[in-house]
Design a protein around this motif. Structure first.
Motif, PDB file in Angstrom:
ATOM      1  N   LYS A 185       0.815  -1.207   0.000  1.00  9.72           N
ATOM      2  CA  LYS A 185       0.000   0.000   0.000  1.00  9.72           C
ATOM      3  C   LYS A 185       0.854   1.266   0.000  1.00  9.72           C
ATOM      4  CE  LYS A 185      -3.130   2.592   3.029  1.00  9.72           C
ATOM      5  NZ  LYS A 185      -3.812   2.571   4.358  1.00  9.72           N
ATOM      6  N   SER A 186       1.955   1.238   0.698  1.00 13.01           N
ATOM      7  CA  SER A 186       2.771   2.436   0.852  1.00 13.01           C
ATOM      8  C   SER A 186       4.151   2.238   0.228  1.00 13.01           C
ATOM      9  CB  SER A 186       2.876   2.807   2.337  1.00 13.01           C
ATOM     10  OG  SER A 186       3.585   4.014   2.529  1.00 13.01           O
ATOM     11  N   ILE A 187       5.197   2.192   1.036  1.00 15.87           N
ATOM     12  CA  ILE A 187       6.572   2.196   0.544  1.00 15.87           C
ATOM     13  C   ILE A 187       7.115   0.778   0.486  1.00 15.87           C
ATOM     14  CG2 ILE A 187       8.873   3.174   0.926  1.00 15.87           C
ATOM     15  CD1 ILE A 187       7.414   5.266   2.770  1.00 15.87           C
ATOM     16  N   GLY A 188       7.914   0.496  -0.526  1.00 16.30           N
ATOM     17  CA  GLY A 188       8.542  -0.817  -0.615  1.00 16.30           C
ATOM     18  C   GLY A 188       9.618  -1.000   0.431  1.00 16.30           C
ATOM     19  N   PHE A 189      10.651  -0.131   0.402  1.00 16.20           N
ATOM     20  CA  PHE A 189      11.772  -0.181   1.350  1.00 16.20           C
ATOM     21  C   PHE A 189      11.867   1.186   2.020  1.00 16.20           C
ATOM     22  CE2 PHE A 189      12.704  -3.108  -2.110  1.00 16.20           C
ATOM     23  CZ  PHE A 189      13.078  -4.264  -1.443  1.00 16.20           C
ATOM     24  N   LEU A 213      17.819   5.936  12.500  1.00 20.12           N
ATOM     25  CA  LEU A 213      19.097   6.649  12.548  1.00 20.12           C
ATOM     26  C   LEU A 213      20.234   5.644  12.374  1.00 20.12           C
ATOM     27  CD1 LEU A 213      18.436   9.285  15.323  1.00 20.12           C
ATOM     28  CD2 LEU A 213      19.247   9.778  13.031  1.00 20.12           C
ATOM     29  N   MET A 214      20.364   5.156  11.157  1.00 17.56           N
ATOM     30  CA  MET A 214      21.425   4.211  10.827  1.00 17.56           C
ATOM     31  C   MET A 214      21.598   4.185   9.317  1.00 17.56           C
ATOM     32  SD  MET A 214      18.411   2.485  10.715  1.00 17.56           S
ATOM     33  CE  MET A 214      18.154   1.889  12.382  1.00 17.56           C
ATOM     34  N   ARG A 215      22.740   3.659   8.883  1.00 16.54           N
ATOM     35  CA  ARG A 215      22.975   3.464   7.467  1.00 16.54           C
ATOM     36  C   ARG A 215      22.344   2.147   7.022  1.00 16.54           C
ATOM     37  NH1 ARG A 215      29.121   3.585   6.254  1.00 16.54           N
ATOM     38  NH2 ARG A 215      28.353   3.769   4.105  1.00 16.54           N
ATOM     39  N   THR A 216      21.924   2.120   5.762  1.00 18.76           N
ATOM     40  CA  THR A 216      21.341   0.915   5.187  1.00 18.76           C
ATOM     41  C   THR A 216      22.074   0.571   3.903  1.00 18.76           C
ATOM     42  OG1 THR A 216      19.154   1.411   6.106  1.00 18.76           O
ATOM     43  CG2 THR A 216      19.234  -0.126   4.255  1.00 18.76           C
ATOM     44  N   MET A 222      12.601   4.913   0.319  1.00 18.15           N
ATOM     45  CA  MET A 222      12.603   6.168   1.070  1.00 18.15           C
ATOM     46  C   MET A 222      13.760   6.155   2.060  1.00 18.15           C
ATOM     47  SD  MET A 222      10.223   8.504   0.402  1.00 18.15           S
ATOM     48  CE  MET A 222       9.837   9.352   1.917  1.00 18.15           C
ATOM     49  N   PHE A 223      14.850   6.861   1.700  1.00 18.83           N
ATOM     50  CA  PHE A 223      16.047   6.891   2.540  1.00 18.83           C
ATOM     51  C   PHE A 223      16.632   8.306   2.573  1.00 18.83           C
ATOM     52  CE2 PHE A 223      15.491   2.496   1.427  1.00 18.83           C
ATOM     53  CZ  PHE A 223      15.785   1.831   2.597  1.00 18.83           C
ATOM     54  N   ASN A 224      15.766   9.288   2.767  1.00 18.85           N
ATOM     55  CA  ASN A 224      16.232  10.674   2.835  1.00 18.85           C
ATOM     56  C   ASN A 224      15.787  11.371   4.116  1.00 18.85           C
ATOM     57  OD1 ASN A 224      13.538  10.852   2.318  1.00 18.85           O
ATOM     58  ND2 ASN A 224      13.700  12.249   0.590  1.00 18.85           N
ATOM     59  N   TYR A 225      15.649  10.604   5.211  1.00 23.83           N
ATOM     60  CA  TYR A 225      15.305  11.192   6.501  1.00 23.83           C
ATOM     61  C   TYR A 225      16.546  11.835   7.131  1.00 23.83           C
ATOM     62  CZ  TYR A 225      11.150   8.135   6.233  1.00 23.83           C
ATOM     63  OH  TYR A 225       9.992   7.495   5.861  1.00 23.83           O
ATOM     64  N   TYR A 226      16.334  12.783   8.024  1.00 25.21           N
ATOM     65  CA  TYR A 226      17.387  13.434   8.798  1.00 25.21           C
ATOM     66  C   TYR A 226      18.508  13.985   7.913  1.00 25.21           C
ATOM     67  CZ  TYR A 226      15.199  10.878  12.659  1.00 25.21           C
ATOM     68  OH  TYR A 226      14.308  10.375  13.574  1.00 25.21           O
ATOM     69  N   PRO A 227      18.231  14.965   7.062  1.00 25.53           N
ATOM     70  CA  PRO A 227      19.285  15.499   6.193  1.00 25.53           C
ATOM     71  C   PRO A 227      20.459  16.089   6.957  1.00 25.53           C
ATOM     72  CG  PRO A 227      17.316  16.892   6.159  1.00 25.53           C
ATOM     73  CD  PRO A 227      16.926  15.626   6.851  1.00 25.53           C
ATOM     74  N   ASP A 228      20.234  16.546   8.195  1.00 28.88           N
ATOM     75  CA  ASP A 228      21.327  17.117   8.981  1.00 28.88           C
ATOM     76  C   ASP A 228      22.306  16.059   9.478  1.00 28.88           C
ATOM     77  OD1 ASP A 228      19.054  16.292  10.579  1.00 28.88           O
ATOM     78  OD2 ASP A 228      20.128  17.064  12.329  1.00 28.88           O
ATOM     79  N   LYS A 229      21.912  14.788   9.455  1.00 26.53           N
ATOM     80  CA  LYS A 229      22.774  13.709   9.930  1.00 26.53           C
ATOM     81  C   LYS A 229      23.744  13.201   8.868  1.00 26.53           C
ATOM     82  CE  LYS A 229      21.121  13.259  14.131  1.00 26.53           C
ATOM     83  NZ  LYS A 229      21.954  13.420  15.356  1.00 26.53           N
ATOM     84  N   LEU A 230      23.523  13.593   7.612  1.00 29.29           N
ATOM     85  CA  LEU A 230      24.424  13.208   6.505  1.00 29.29           C
ATOM     86  C   LEU A 230      24.605  11.687   6.440  1.00 29.29           C
ATOM     87  CD1 LEU A 230      27.181  15.949   7.041  1.00 29.29           C
ATOM     88  CD2 LEU A 230      25.069  16.110   5.716  1.00 29.29           C
ATOM     89  N   ILE A 231      23.504  10.965   6.528  1.00 28.39           N
ATOM     90  CA  ILE A 231      23.568   9.503   6.554  1.00 28.39           C
ATOM     91  C   ILE A 231      23.909   8.967   5.170  1.00 28.39           C
ATOM     92  CG2 ILE A 231      22.282   7.384   7.015  1.00 28.39           C
ATOM     93  CD1 ILE A 231      20.615   8.956   9.025  1.00 28.39           C
ATOM     94  N   VAL A 249       9.745   8.018  -7.290  1.00 31.79           N
ATOM     95  CA  VAL A 249       9.666   6.586  -7.002  1.00 31.79           C
ATOM     96  C   VAL A 249      10.846   6.100  -6.189  1.00 31.79           C
ATOM     97  CG1 VAL A 249       8.295   6.068  -9.035  1.00 31.79           C
ATOM     98  CG2 VAL A 249      10.773   6.032  -9.198  1.00 31.79           C
ATOM     99  N   ALA A 250      11.891   6.851  -6.094  1.00 31.65           N
ATOM    100  CA  ALA A 250      13.028   6.447  -5.261  1.00 31.65           C
ATOM    101  C   ALA A 250      13.702   7.682  -4.701  1.00 31.65           C
ATOM    102  CB  ALA A 250      14.020   5.634  -6.076  1.00 31.65           C
ATOM    103  N   GLN A 251      14.038   7.650  -3.430  1.00 33.98           N
ATOM    104  CA  GLN A 251      14.683   8.783  -2.781  1.00 33.98           C
ATOM    105  C   GLN A 251      15.803   8.301  -1.879  1.00 33.98           C
ATOM    106  OE1 GLN A 251      11.523  10.859  -0.704  1.00 33.98           O
ATOM    107  NE2 GLN A 251      11.310  12.296  -2.388  1.00 33.98           N
ATOM    108  N   PHE A 252      16.957   8.965  -1.974  1.00 32.37           N
ATOM    109  CA  PHE A 252      18.084   8.691  -1.091  1.00 32.37           C
ATOM    110  C   PHE A 252      18.698  10.019  -0.670  1.00 32.37           C
ATOM    111  CE2 PHE A 252      17.596   4.697  -3.259  1.00 32.37           C
ATOM    112  CZ  PHE A 252      17.955   3.745  -2.314  1.00 32.37           C
ATOM    113  N   SER A 253      19.357  10.014   0.471  1.00 32.89           N
ATOM    114  CA  SER A 253      20.008  11.221   0.950  1.00 32.89           C
ATOM    115  C   SER A 253      21.112  11.629  -0.023  1.00 32.89           C
ATOM    116  CB  SER A 253      20.611  10.974   2.337  1.00 32.89           C
ATOM    117  OG  SER A 253      21.634   9.996   2.259  1.00 32.89           O
ATOM    118  N   PRO A 254      21.435  12.922  -0.077  1.00 33.20           N
ATOM    119  CA  PRO A 254      22.482  13.386  -1.005  1.00 33.20           C
ATOM    120  C   PRO A 254      23.835  12.722  -0.758  1.00 33.20           C
ATOM    121  CG  PRO A 254      21.209  15.232  -0.161  1.00 33.20           C
ATOM    122  CD  PRO A 254      20.785  14.031   0.626  1.00 33.20           C
TER     123      PRO A 254
END
Length: 371
Positions: free
Chosen positions: A224-228, A234-237, A252-261, A280-285
């Motif tokens: 229904k929502s997100i695949g991964f 607060l960890m690397r994947t 969806m892997f773009n939470y906590y932009p200030d943490k530079l994960i 359809v896909a998001q990752f931190s910078p």
């Protein structure tokens, strides 16, 4: 032995531990399937069909079903484990209960050395839930892991989670190191829950510099929502050769932009995910994204125009195949669903890692080869 065992009370395996090299084994007789189900339970204590609190234990070849929610003020469980060490759960099916399998409940739990393999968790739901902020269908997951030990190792391999009312996998408040290998999570949340295929957080503590989640050759489809989903973890994947298809969102892997994960994404595929207000896909910078193929470009997402993925790349999109019987009751079924066609540009388009593959280069997506 095989047959249906109907119990009028919760089944407790507490303080009955084996030792290293001599574990206690609870298993089926060869080629038989014992079914553990609920009779008329007059008094609930743990709200669980089976509660395990023991070390050096193997549970294999059981079917647990019928331990459904009876009241609105409690969550119910098929099988729950608490503070277990050196526990192996293999070839176990848990379905039509409240939760499926839970490693650690909503309180403190310090389980370690847990292996979950070749299991199926499906059709679990909590239709009556109504207390606090909890709502109907919003609790029951196929597999929930909530262990607190930050050094604990938990490995899940060859498992399927489908048609659970909330999430397929939920790692809410899990501090441990958790790895998934060749697992499928699909069609979760369709009754009204969150509907995330692999919910990987949140953690209790901050591990933004450590890889604490690994997903290898995993599939998330038609959730229904997100695949991964990092889900505020607060960890690397690290994700290698995974496929997200026909979910609302892929990754969806773009939470906590200030943490530079710094997440790692290699040879992953995202296609057919339909949520209109997000990519359809998001990752931190800061993430490393290598040889992935996503249909649309999102924030720090790579869309390799040479590959141009589409649903036509798959031999079949028949999701029902993912529910086919296991091979000899153990291995994942041989299916065509979401395998690549031989002519797909995604075949042998991957980046070489330490994973085995056939051909000159790995494929993109969750299967090891296109055949």
């Amino acid at each position: 032995r095989g047959g249906v065992y109907k119990y009028n009370s919760e089944q407790l395996l507490i303080n009955k531990s084996g030792t290293y090299g001599k574990p206690i084994v609870v298993m089926n007789y060869k080629n038989e399937k014992p079914v553990i189900t609920k009779g008329k339970v007059d008094k609930w204590v743990y709200y669980s069909g089976i509660l395990v609190m023991a070390d050096h234990l193997i549970i294999r070849g059981l079917e647990v079903t019928g331990w459904k929610q009876e009241t609105s003020d409690h969550l119910y469980y098929g099988l729950i484990t608490e503070n277990c060490h050196y526990l192996s759960i293999d070839q176990v099916s848990i379905h039509d209960c409240g939760f499926g399998l839970v490693i650690g409940d909503w309180s403190t739990n310090y389980s370690d050395h847990i292996r979950i393999s070749n299991c199926d968790f499906y059709n679990n739901s909590d239709p009556l839930t109504s207390y606090g902020t909890n709502t109907p269908f919003g609790g029951a997951d196929g597999l929930r892991i909530g262990t607190q030990s930050e050094t604990a190792e938990i490995i899940v391999s060859g498992c399927r989670m489908w048609n659970n009312s909330d999430d397929g996998v939920d790692l809410f408040n899990c501090n441990s190191n958790v790895a998934f290998y060749e697992c499928w999570s699909f069609q979760n949340g369709l009754q009204g829950g969150n509907g995330i295929g692999f919910k990987l957080g949140p953690s209790v503590n901050d591990y933004s510099g450590q890889i604490k989640r690994r997903l290898i050759n995993c599939l998330a489809a038609s959730n229904k929502s997100i695949g991964f989903d990092q889900n505020n973890g607060l960890m690397r994947t690290e994700l290698i050769n995974c496929t997200a298809v026909n979910n609302a969102r892929g990754y969806m892997f773009n939470y906590y932009p200030d943490k530079l994960i710094q997440h790692i994404s290699i040879n992953n595929l995202s296609v057919g995910n339909t949520f209109s207000s997000a990519p359809v896909a998001q990752f931190s910078p800061q993430s490393a994204i290598i040889n992935c193929s996503f249909m649309n470009v999102g924030w720090r997402c790579v869309d390799d125009s040479r590959l141009s993925p589409s649903m036509a790349d798959f031999t079949s999109t028949d999701i029902f195949q993912l529910t086919w019987p296991r091979i000899a009751g153990k291995g994942l079924p041989v299916v065509y669903a979401f395998h690549l066609n031989s002519w797909s540009k995604l075949v042998e388009a991957g980046y070489t890692t330490d994973l085995a593959f056939s051909g000159q280069y790995p494929e993109i997506g969750c299967y090891r080869d296109w055949e």
